[in-house]
Design an enzyme around this catalytic site. Structure first.
Site, PDB file in Angstrom:
ATOM      1  N   LYS A 281      30.848 112.912  30.142  1.00 56.54           N
ATOM      2  CA  LYS A 281      30.390 114.422  30.854  1.00 56.54           C
ATOM      3  C   LYS A 281      29.218 114.270  30.590  1.00 56.54           C
ATOM      4  CE  LYS A 281      31.447 115.990  26.448  1.00 56.54           C
ATOM      5  NZ  LYS A 281      32.198 115.197  26.041  1.00 56.54           N
ATOM      6  N   THR A 283      27.536 111.970  32.713  1.00 57.94           N
ATOM      7  CA  THR A 283      28.250 111.266  33.777  1.00 57.94           C
ATOM      8  C   THR A 283      28.047 112.232  35.235  1.00 57.94           C
ATOM      9  OG1 THR A 283      28.253 109.112  32.471  1.00 57.94           O
ATOM     10  CG2 THR A 283      27.864 109.382  34.624  1.00 57.94           C
ATOM     11  N   ARG A 305      21.184 118.269  27.129  1.00 56.16           N
ATOM     12  CA  ARG A 305      21.026 118.197  24.916  1.00 56.16           C
ATOM     13  C   ARG A 305      19.597 116.483  25.344  1.00 56.16           C
ATOM     14  NH1 ARG A 305      25.647 117.915  20.913  1.00 56.16           N
ATOM     15  NH2 ARG A 305      26.538 116.883  23.489  1.00 56.16           N
ATOM     16  N   LYS A 316      26.671 104.682  18.930  1.00 60.93           N
ATOM     17  CA  LYS A 316      26.530 105.878  20.389  1.00 60.93           C
ATOM     18  C   LYS A 316      26.208 105.418  21.878  1.00 60.93           C
ATOM     19  CE  LYS A 316      27.017 109.896  22.246  1.00 60.93           C
ATOM     20  NZ  LYS A 316      26.134 109.956  23.469  1.00 60.93           N
ATOM     21  N   ALA A 535      27.517 119.188  18.475  1.00 60.74           N
ATOM     22  CA  ALA A 535      28.696 119.859  18.708  1.00 60.74           C
ATOM     23  C   ALA A 535      30.165 119.758  17.758  1.00 60.74           C
ATOM     24  CB  ALA A 535      29.507 120.032  18.875  1.00 60.74           C
ATOM     25  N   PHE A 566      31.686 116.936  22.938  1.00 58.53           N
ATOM     26  CA  PHE A 566      32.661 116.442  22.463  1.00 58.53           C
ATOM     27  C   PHE A 566      34.230 117.612  23.662  1.00 58.53           C
ATOM     28  CE2 PHE A 566      30.692 115.875  18.604  1.00 58.53           C
ATOM     29  CZ  PHE A 566      30.568 114.917  18.694  1.00 58.53           C
ATOM     30  N   PHE A 654      38.026 104.390  37.145  1.00 57.93           N
ATOM     31  CA  PHE A 654      37.614 103.531  36.955  1.00 57.93           C
ATOM     32  C   PHE A 654      38.825 102.707  37.674  1.00 57.93           C
ATOM     33  CE2 PHE A 654      36.101 105.771  33.093  1.00 57.93           C
ATOM     34  CZ  PHE A 654      35.212 105.117  32.719  1.00 57.93           C
ATOM     35  N   TRP A 683      29.995 107.115  39.151  1.00 56.36           N
ATOM     36  CA  TRP A 683      29.330 106.370  38.086  1.00 56.36           C
ATOM     37  C   TRP A 683      28.745 105.027  39.164  1.00 56.36           C
ATOM     38  CZ3 TRP A 683      31.045 101.524  37.061  1.00 56.36           C
ATOM     39  CH2 TRP A 683      30.261 100.952  35.578  1.00 56.36           C
TER      40      TRP A 683
END
Length: 830
Positions: A281, A283, A305, A316, A535, A566, A654, A683
């Protein structure tokens, strides 16, 4: 003199400074102390540089020079002699005269060629008093003579035996020209306060294949200086506070300046139910604004954020986006930033300390002793502080003289009677530390046996973080901080931060944190980073203030893109029902992010282990698995439609995705009600890889919007929880534990029943069971407890067991993070 100038420079009510000083006091240090934009005399080096370079619009012509030019008639091709005209005024006068086509010669009073030059000049300008021992003769008849000497003002002096044309002085005219400069300065200031079109210079990207690591990509790009970026997007110099080269706080005064400016379009990026395979999200958020601004020339702002350092050093990693769609410098984004989380930690823990200290002091002192210490005699005078007077008023004691309170009133005033078993306010730290989940405080002998069990939460779980994200002004933040309920008293009534007398101190600790931080993407487009509530245990959105400021800056046709944590069932639902209620803003479009491989997991694909190679189901074409997993995407589209907002699906592509799989997801998304579904390659390609997504978002933003909230605030607490459980999660019903029901009854009795709901549940499933992927059905949602963040303004039910302090895994990220002691470069962040 310089100190006074610097003080006036910072006074926002003063738009011009004129220096009436003796000539020997007008050193370059003094002249250059004046801010160029306030320099009505036009004598600072910056102003002179602009003037000499022909930048007339942004420069001020010195008043004396204006007066000379006014007195001189057409001088094109004529010879002008400057005598004793030196310093900044001399340089400015020469520049202006030459621009008008005059041949200019400058000499001092004792120059040997003075007499000869006087005879040939068509105009003579004297810049200072003539020395007594210097004869002046030979000025030819008809020559214009202008005297700029400060000591003369209106005196007439005859410098030639032949009494040429009457000498002119600039005294009164220079005063008038200075006044004219003041008017121009004020006009320029008024113009600067208006909304300005962006003059953004985007940074070029040269994507490599294979794509390097995030930190290598970030480091390969040279970001613009943040003050340059700020100017490009219309921020004023006094509206930013610079932190280093690439970060700046933006002051809230901008909202007042641009209050009449229409808002831009408001876009929310949400996602399908998260999996360990990731959806991207952040990205997508960054790639979308890079596409809008760097490739479609549309003003746009990303609002993200601030990441907690717990996950950054845990499992993470960072949260700056990734690949060629990220915020830079990514190490500054992920580490400390401008200290907002540290400010929250300090404020939170000050309040926690105040609670325990108050309990101790009340338990060990009489009413009289407490009163004498809470309202001490200072220099023979006893007086209440402002926050104490406010407490007296809440207690119904309308007295201001400490000597007039009765014993009963004193007892009511000094005793909060906090019930330790009801304390909900915990200490916090911004580190994943599982051994702080349960602790015991008060074990030292000095605490006299007042021991209690407590815990630490991760800093971003603090209610103060939620307040920072939802507040709309400094005053609003202060009021919210005061309303925070930390415990109940022994009668069952709420005890607040205001009761503890700590509200003002909390506001002081948070006064800088309330300002959003300005950064930039890899392609030089602007980003606000502000607030970072989780979240699953909070509402999971960046700040209202960042969004509001960005919406003003982008202009009516621009876009502000923000992200909800999320899946759409959690972050997006809270964005609509909590954040939009607090801000009053209406979203234009939702971008729903999905990946083929995450959908495969929702379709029944095998579990994924961090660090292990992906199984063939995720690397080879499997249309059936994709089709089965699209049920989760369809459900999230349906959830979005509950709020009446158009949805565009962004499919993060991807290299293992087949064209057939991509086409299948886009087809199912459109058939399920999405306005559009677009494959994205940002990306690997930067903004260029998200241009089609940007075009779809722009088109969707022009569609009819029938935004609505999911529930009315007037409904009972349990009914609001039930609506979310059934309509969003797909539960059959809810089940409140006795503890939860008791809390619901208590909050209703205390007058908090009309607050929105912030569900604290696992983000890994639509249900309360993390292992249930896809779209679970037939489940009863268990509500184990219900708590309240009164300052933030929501009730949060706990679904099952929710940890507010993450732990470190066997191999945390910190194994790979290092610092080069020579270059001071950070390594290993991702």
């Amino acid at each position: 003199i310089v100190s006074e100038i610097l003080r006036l420079n910072e006074d926002p009510n003063i738009q011009g400074l004129a220096l009436d000083l003796p000539e020997n006091s007008c050193s370059s240090k003094v002249l250059n102390a004046v801010k160029p934009e306030k320099d009505v005399d036009g004598l600072s080096s910056v102003n002179l540089g602009r003037l000499v370079h022909g930048d007339i619009y942004n420069s001020v012509v010195p008043p004396t020079v204006c007066a000379v030019m006014e007195l001189l008639e057409d001088i094109g091709g004529k010879k002008v002699l400057l005598v004793g005209v030196c310093g900044p005024e001399g340089a400015a006068l020469q520049s202006v005269l030459q621009r008008e086509g005059a041949a200019v010669l400058s000499c001092h009073w004792k120059a040997p060629q003075l007499q000869s030059e006087l005879h040939h000049a068509d105009a003579v300008v004297f810049g200072s008093m003539k020395p007594h021992d210097v004869p002046v003769s030979g000025i030819k008849p008809g020559t214009t003579v202008i005297n700029c000497a400060r000591d003369l003002l209106s005196e007439k002096h005859n410098y030639g035996q032949q009494n040429p044309a009457a000498e002119k002085t600039v005294g009164s005219l220079a005063v008038a020209m200075r006044m004219q400069n003041m008017v121009k300065n004020m006009e320029r200031w008024i113009q600067s306060q208006q909304y300005r079109k962006w003059d953004l210079h985007c940074l070029k990207l040269q994507p490599l294949s294979p794509v390097p690591s995030d930190i290598e990509i970030s480091r390969a790009q040279s970001p613009k200086a943040v003050d340059v970026l700020a100017k490009e997007i219309g921020l004023l110099t006094d509206e930013i506070e610079i932190y280093g080269q690439t970060k700046a706080k933006v002051r809230l005064s901008l909202l007042e300046r641009l209050k009449d400016q229409p808002d831009g379009k408001y876009v929310l990026v949400a996602g399908i139910t998260p999996t360990p395979l990731g959806e991207g999200k952040s990205t997508v958020t960054v790639g979308l604004v890079q596409a809008l601004t760097a490739h479609l020339n549309i003003n746009s702002f990303a609002c993200l954020r601030q990441p907690s350092q717990g996950p950054t050093f845990g499992v993470k990693g960072g949260a700056a986006g990734g690949g060629y769609a990220q915020v830079i410098p990514m190490e500054e984004f992920n580490l400390h930033l401008t200290g907002d989380i540290h400010a929250i930690t300090a404020a939170n823990n000050l309040l926690a300390a105040a609670i325990d200290a108050r309990i101790l002091h009340e338990n060990t002192q009489s009413d009289k002793s407490l009163y004498n210490r809470l309202v001490p005699v200072v220099n023979g005078v006893r007086g209440f502080s402002a926050i104490q007077l406010a407490r007296l008023k809440r207690l119904g004691i309308n007295k201001t003289d400490p000597e007039t309170l009765t014993e009963e009133e004193i007892s009511k005033f000094v005793r909060l009677d906090i019930d330790p078993s009801t304390i909900t306010w915990q200490r916090v730290v911004d580190t994943n530390d599982r051994f702080l989940r349960k602790i015991t405080v008060g074990q030292a002998n000095t605490e006299k046996g007042f021991v209690r069990k407590a815990q630490f939460d991760i800093a971003v779980a603090s209610e103060i973080m939620a307040i920072l994200a939802l507040t709309t002004s400094l005053q609003d933040m202060k009021e919210r901080l005061g309303r925070m309920v930390v415990a109940n008293d022994k009668k069952g009534e709420p005890v607040t931060a205001e009761d503890l007398g700590v509200t003002g101190a909390l506001a002081v600790l948070m006064k800088d944190a309330i300002k959003p931080t300005l950064m930039q993407t890899l392609e030089g487009t602007p980003v606000f980073v502000h607030a970072g509530p989780f979240a699953n245990i909070a509402h999971g959105n960046s700040s209202v203030l960042a969004d509001k400021i960005a919406l003003k800056l982008v202009g009516e046709k621009g876009f502000v893109v923000t992200e909800a944590g999320f899946g759409a069932d959690i972050g997006m639902e809270k964005f609509f029902n909590i954040k939009c209620r607090a801000s009053g803003l209406v979203p234009s479009v939702v971008v729903l992010v999905a990946t083929v491989r995450a959908l495969k997991m929702h379709g029944g694909g095998p579990n994924v282990t961090a660090g292990a190679p992906l199984k063939k189901e995720y690397t080879e074409e499997n249309l059936q698995l994709v089709a089965d997993g699209c049920c989760n995407l369809q459900k999230q589209i349906q959830i979005t439609q509950l709020f009446g907002v158009p949805v565009v699906v962004a499919l993060n592509v991807f290299k293992t995705d087949s064209p057939a799989e991509i086409d299948l997801v886009c087809k199912i998304a459109k058939e399920s009600g999405a306005f559009d579904a677009v494959p994205c390659n940002h990306w690997s390609a930067g903004g260029r890889g998200a241009v089609k997504l940007a075009q779809a978002v722009e088109e969707a933003a022009n569609q009819k919007n029938s935004f609505k909230y999911l529930y009315s605030l007037e409904l009972p607490i349990a009914e609001k929880i039930r609506i979310i459980a059934q309509k969003v999660y797909g539960a059959e019903d809810i089940e409140l534990s006795p503890v939860a029901q008791s809390q619901v009854d208590r909050y209703t009795r205390q007058g908090f029943g009309n607050l929105p709901i912030c569900m604290a549940k696992t983000h890994l499933s639509l249900s309360h069971q993390p292992e249930r992927k896809g779209v679970p059905t037939g489940f009863i949602l268990p509500i184990s407890d219900v708590r309240a963040s009164i300052g933030a303004g929501f009730i949060y039910p706990l679904v099952g067991t929710m940890s507010t302090m993450p732990g470190l895994p066997t191999r945390p990220c910190f194994y790979d993070i290092d610092l080069d002691p020579i270059t001071e470069q950070v390594k290993g962040l991702f």
